[in-house]
Every structure is written in structure tokens, then in C-alpha cells.
Write an enzyme that holds these catalytic residues in place. Structure first.
Site, mmCIF file in Angstrom:
data_model
loop_
_atom_site.group_PDB
_atom_site.id
_atom_site.type_symbol
_atom_site.label_atom_id
_atom_site.label_comp_id
_atom_site.label_asym_id
_atom_site.label_seq_id
_atom_site.Cartn_x
_atom_site.Cartn_y
_atom_site.Cartn_z
ATOM 1 N N TYR A 230 -10.993 10.998 1.329
ATOM 2 C CA TYR A 230 -10.245 9.961 1.819
ATOM 3 C C TYR A 230 -9.976 9.652 3.130
ATOM 4 C CZ TYR A 230 -5.746 7.648 2.776
ATOM 5 O OH TYR A 230 -4.813 7.000 3.291
ATOM 6 N N LYS B 277 -6.081 6.501 -2.648
ATOM 7 C CA LYS B 277 -5.215 7.254 -1.244
ATOM 8 C C LYS B 277 -5.191 8.777 -1.783
ATOM 9 C CE LYS B 277 -0.625 6.244 -2.042
ATOM 10 N NZ LYS B 277 -0.140 7.070 -1.992
ATOM 11 N N ASP C 172 -4.769 -8.036 -6.438
ATOM 12 C CA ASP C 172 -4.530 -6.527 -6.818
ATOM 13 C C ASP C 172 -5.083 -6.299 -8.210
ATOM 14 O OD1 ASP C 172 -2.145 -4.278 -6.120
ATOM 15 O OD2 ASP C 172 -3.409 -4.067 -7.469
ATOM 16 N N PHE D 77 -4.323 -3.710 2.156
ATOM 17 C CA PHE D 77 -3.825 -2.200 1.643
ATOM 18 C C PHE D 77 -4.539 -1.632 0.761
ATOM 19 C CE2 PHE D 77 0.346 -2.458 3.910
ATOM 20 C CZ PHE D 77 0.647 -3.838 3.725
ATOM 21 N N LYS E 119 -10.955 6.294 5.854
ATOM 22 C CA LYS E 119 -9.992 5.509 6.874
ATOM 23 C C LYS E 119 -10.822 5.785 8.109
ATOM 24 C CE LYS E 119 -6.883 4.062 3.996
ATOM 25 N NZ LYS E 119 -6.551 2.680 3.842
ATOM 26 N N ARG F 145 -1.021 24.806 0.760
ATOM 27 C CA ARG F 145 -1.911 23.732 0.109
ATOM 28 C C ARG F 145 -3.246 23.550 1.174
ATOM 29 N NH1 ARG F 145 0.452 17.742 -1.089
ATOM 30 N NH2 ARG F 145 0.209 17.579 0.989
ATOM 31 N N SER G 76 -4.271 5.401 8.338
ATOM 32 C CA SER G 76 -3.751 6.595 8.088
ATOM 33 C C SER G 76 -3.507 7.651 9.427
ATOM 34 C CB SER G 76 -3.717 7.103 6.857
ATOM 35 O OG SER G 76 -3.268 8.454 6.630
HETATM 36 C C1 WQD Z 1 4.020 16.450 3.320
HETATM 37 C C2 WQD Z 1 4.221 17.979 3.318
HETATM 38 C C3 WQD Z 1 3.005 19.445 1.801
HETATM 39 C C4 WQD Z 1 4.611 18.281 -1.869
HETATM 40 C C5 WQD Z 1 -0.764 12.462 2.532
HETATM 41 C C6 WQD Z 1 -1.974 12.086 2.866
HETATM 42 C C7 WQD Z 1 -1.774 10.961 3.902
HETATM 43 C C8 WQD Z 1 -0.900 10.142 3.376
HETATM 44 C C9 WQD Z 1 0.511 10.672 3.091
HETATM 45 C C10 WQD Z 1 -1.926 8.140 2.161
HETATM 46 C C11 WQD Z 1 2.846 18.885 3.247
HETATM 47 C C12 WQD Z 1 4.513 19.416 1.445
HETATM 48 C C13 WQD Z 1 4.378 18.313 -0.942
HETATM 49 C C14 WQD Z 1 5.370 19.282 -2.800
HETATM 50 C C15 WQD Z 1 5.340 20.579 -0.476
HETATM 51 N N1 WQD Z 1 -1.260 9.403 2.030
HETATM 52 N N2 WQD Z 1 4.775 19.290 0.229
HETATM 53 N N3 WQD Z 1 5.556 20.285 -2.099
HETATM 54 O O1 WQD Z 1 -0.345 15.601 2.924
HETATM 55 O O2 WQD Z 1 1.007 14.792 5.053
HETATM 56 O O3 WQD Z 1 -0.025 13.245 3.689
HETATM 57 O O4 WQD Z 1 0.237 11.747 2.027
HETATM 58 O O5 WQD Z 1 -2.067 7.316 3.264
HETATM 59 O O6 WQD Z 1 -3.034 10.355 4.027
HETATM 60 O O7 WQD Z 1 -2.695 13.054 3.410
HETATM 61 O O8 WQD Z 1 1.832 14.055 2.763
HETATM 62 O O9 WQD Z 1 3.677 14.187 1.218
HETATM 63 O O10 WQD Z 1 1.463 15.193 0.271
HETATM 64 O O11 WQD Z 1 3.051 16.417 2.141
HETATM 65 O O12 WQD Z 1 5.614 21.475 0.213
HETATM 66 O O13 WQD Z 1 5.560 19.292 -3.902
HETATM 67 O O14 WQD Z 1 4.953 18.352 2.223
HETATM 68 O O15 WQD Z 1 2.309 20.636 1.627
HETATM 69 O O16 WQD Z 1 3.211 19.957 4.151
HETATM 70 P P1 WQD Z 1 0.633 14.689 3.890
HETATM 71 P P2 WQD Z 1 2.283 15.037 1.716
#
Ligand code: WQD
Length: 356
Positions: free
Chosen positions: A156, A91, A37, A87, A160, A301, A131
Site C-alpha cells: 500500500y 488503503k 466512486d 482520493f 503511494k 504489530r 500518506s
Molecule cells: C496507529 C497506532 C497501532 C489499533 C495506518 C496506515 C496509514 C494510514 C493511517 C491510510 C499504531 C496502534 C491500532 C488497535 C493499537 N492509512 N493500534 N490497537 O498504522 O499509523 O497508519 O492508518 O492512508 O497509511 O499505515 O494507523 O490507526 O492503524 O495505528 O494499538 O486496535 O495505534 O499499532 O501504533 P497507522 P493505525
């Protein structure tokens, strides 16, 4: 034990969130582990935490996987590596949209270099961290491993999808036994409260955003949209505890060692199988922590899919994997970890010199 050989596993990104929790599980299952790492996005002090939990000092090679010669030297020094769990990758979805070439160069070059070393040293087993993002905006919910992959939502996600194809093609040509694990939404912290997630900067992910808001590190949290076609209008995801994810990696290696694999490259969904909305996740946190969360509804978002969660039957049946942490336990471990971070009582504050 004399004559008892320890099966040595190389974990790339071993100082990261899922990597560190997986090292704990590997050690507790009887494997010997080394990490590589470059700590560009991780803190080596997490190795102190792993040592506290397992009693084992973990050697981390501070090497960039994009440097083939440096990586080759690690394999030359450890010709007894029987398996690799990969890993290490960037990301951050938004960052990948802004700087796609950084993601292609880092995530793909590191994978190709690693597979070249695996080929050179005839390492038998390889587990690749993928993922659920590879499914894109799927209409088929919950998704199974046979659900067709849509256009990746970000560079990203594309790395994957490409990574999976590279691993599958190499496994076919080389005879390497591989497993691809598609994580849904990793969250939570080790129940010992000694290691956990260390997001760099303002957290993008929901659970650290919740706990940092509750801890007062973020003044107010935004819920990204409440006008989706879901039961409460907010997005549905499948939150999976990081320790459940860790166990799946150890079980994958065991499955490969026991030669139970049916093909050279098998894919498994690692999700809880439960879809939880953003608002339900917030309410679960409030119930578990007793803290009223300061949030408001904001705009959607970009890049968010409306709903995705896993059909995890294949991993449960084939790997004998049984995810056990509930969303409440995810929130409880995440919150206890956040309180430790806030009190600056974690291994991360130790001086690097204390590492050895
Ligand atoms: C989850 C939900 C947000 C923050 C991402 C990557 C995925 C993996 C996991 C790497 C969504 C909502 C979030 C906030 C919110 N990463 N949210 N307010 O986008 O499903 O996945 O992370 O491997 O590849 O795409 O996860 O936790 O960012 O969001 O409302 O302050 O929570 O909009 O609907 P996501 P997330």
C-alpha cells in the site's frame, strides 16, 4: 447567479471518509462538486449526509476508475471540470501485504487513467491524496517534506510512493499544476455529527478501534506493544481531524487557482504537528467520553513504525492552513459519531432509493 460560473471539481472517492468531508468544505467554499466512486468500499448514502449539511445534492458517478472508457465519458459530460482531487484508492495495509497485485492494479491503473483524462481534457489542477506512510520508518522525527523516503513498509505504502512519482513526472511533462498531500493519521467526524468514518469490518485504525470498544462492538482492545523507546512505551502518531484535512484540500485548489504555485508539483505534510502515543490517545478518549476503556497490552504489530509525526510548517505557511482540532476534539467527535452508529441513527441506514 446569471453569468457567475461555478468552478467544478471532480472528487474521486467522494463517498469515502476524507472525500465526503472534503466535498462539504468545497461546497461551503463555493465550488460545484461531482463525485466518482464505485462504492466498492463506500456507502453512497453518505451523499444524503452531505446534502443535509450543505443543502446541495451531489451527483456520484458509480464508475470504476480502472475502466478508462467509463471515466472518459464522465469528463466528456463535464468538460467544465477545472480541478480533480484524487482520493479513490485501496488503503488497508495488511490486505496489501496479502494481495499486493490487487493494490498495484487498482491504485496505479486508476491514477494513470485519471491522468490520461486530465491530459485529454486539459484539466488545469490536480490534487493527489498521499500518506505519511511514504516516509517509512524515518529516523528524522518530526518529518518534513524533505525528509528522505525509506523503503515502503507495505505494498500500500509503495503504491503511494509510486503514485507521487507518477504525478510529479506527469506534471513536469504536461504542465499540469499539481499538489501532493501527505496525510498523517486521519480521525474524528464532522462536528454536525451527520457524517463520519464508516470502517468496513473490524477497524485496523486506532480511533475507531477505541470508539467501537467503548461502544461494546469490540469486547476488548489490544494496545499493540508497550516496549517501544517512547515516553510511555507505546507508538507515537500524529492524529489529524478529518475536517482539518478537508480544509487543506480546498486551500490547495485555491492556491493553484491563484497561480501561487512555485513548481508544477508541490508536496505538503498534513499533520497536526503533535505526536501522541497510543496510551495518551486512550486517556484523552477516557477523559472526553467519561468511559473507562477495556484494553490490554498486546504484542507489537508487524509493520508499525515506532514514532512519526509531522513538521507541518510548510503547509501552514504556504497554504495558509491552520489545523484547529485538538486530540480531545478528535475523540469527542469520533465518540459522538460512534454513538449514532450504535443507535443506527445515521444516514447510512437510509434506503438507497431515498438517495434521489
Ligand atoms: C496507529 C497506532 C497501532 C489499533 C495506518 C496506515 C496509514 C494510514 C493511517 C491510510 C499504531 C496502534 C491500532 C488497535 C493499537 N492509512 N493500534 N490497537 O498504522 O499509523 O497508519 O492508518 O492512508 O497509511 O499505515 O494507523 O490507526 O492503524 O495505528 O494499538 O486496535 O495505534 O499499532 O501504533 P497507522 P493505525
Amino acid at each position: 447567479m446569471s453569468g457567475f460560473f461555478m468552478r467544478k471539481i471532480l472528487v474521486t472517492g467522494g463517498c469515502g471518509y476524507i472525500g465526503s468531508h472534503t466535498i462539504v468544505d468545497l461546497i461551503q467554499t463555493g465550488y460545484e462538486v461531482i463525485s466518482v466512486d464505485n462504492n466498492s468500499r463506500s456507502n453512497p448514502n453518505i451523499l444524503l449526509g452531505i446534502e443535509q449539511i450543505t443543502g446541495k445534492k451531489i451527483k456520484n458517478y458509480k464508475v470504476d476508475l480502472c475502466n478508462y472508457d467509463d471515466l472518459f465519458a464522465i469528463f466528456l459530460e463535464n468538460t467544465d471540470i477545472i480541478g480533480v482531487i484524487h482520493f479513490a484508492a485501496y488503503k488497508a495495509v495488511e490486505e496489501s501485504v496479502i494481495n499486493p497485485l490487487l493494490y498495484f492494479e487498482n491504485n496505479i491503473t486508476s491514477l494513470v487513467n485519471l491522468l490520461k483524462c486530465v491530459q485529454e481534457f486539459k484539466t488545469p489542477y490536480f490534487v493527489f491524496s498521499s500518506s505519511c506512510t511514504v516516509y517509512g520508518n524515518s529516523k528524522e522525527i518530526p518529518v518534513t517534506e524533505n525528509t528522505s523516503l525509506q523503503q515502503a513498509e507495505s505494498p500500500y505504502g509503495l503504491t503511494k510512493q509510486m503514485g507521487e512519482q507518477i504525478v510529479a513526472a506527469f506534471a513536469k511533462s504536461s504542465g499540469l499544476k499539481t499538489i501532493i498531500l501527505r496525510y498523517f493519521n486521519p480521525a474524528g467526524a464532522h462536528p454536525s455529527n451527520i457524517i463520519g468514518e464508516m470502517p468496513l469490518g473490524k477497524p485496523q485504525n486506532l480511533v475507531p478501534a477505541i470508539t467501537q470498544t467503548a461502544a461494546g462492538r469490540i469486547p476488548k482492545m489490544l494496545v499493540n506493544g508497550s516496549d517501544y523507546a517512547t515516553r510511555d512505551g507505546s507508538c507515537i502518531r500524529d492524529y489529524i481531524h478529518v475536517c482539518d484535512l478537508a480544509t487543506a484540500h480546498t486551500l490547495s485548489l485555491k492556491y493553484l487557482e491563484e497561480e501561487k504555485n512555485k513548481t508544477q508539483c508541490e508536496v505538503f505534510n498534513l499533520g497536526s504537528g503533535n505526536g501522541v502515543t497510543v496510551l495518551e490517545a486512550i486517556h484523552a478518549f477516557e477523559k472526553v467520553s467519561g468511559v473507562k476503556l477495556n484494553y490490554e497490552i498486546g504484542p507489537r504489530r508487524s509493520g508499525d513504525v515506532e514514532a512519526i509525526f509531522a513538521n507541518n510548517d510548510l503547509a501552514k505557511k504556504t497554504l495558509n492552513w491552520n489545523p484547529k482540532f485538538t486530540i480531545d476534539e478528535i475523540m469527542d467527535t469520533a465518540w459522538r459519531w460512534e454513538l449514532l452508529l450504535k443507535a443506527d441513527e445515521t444516514v447510512f441506514k437510509s434506503q438507497p432509493g431515498e438517495l434521489n
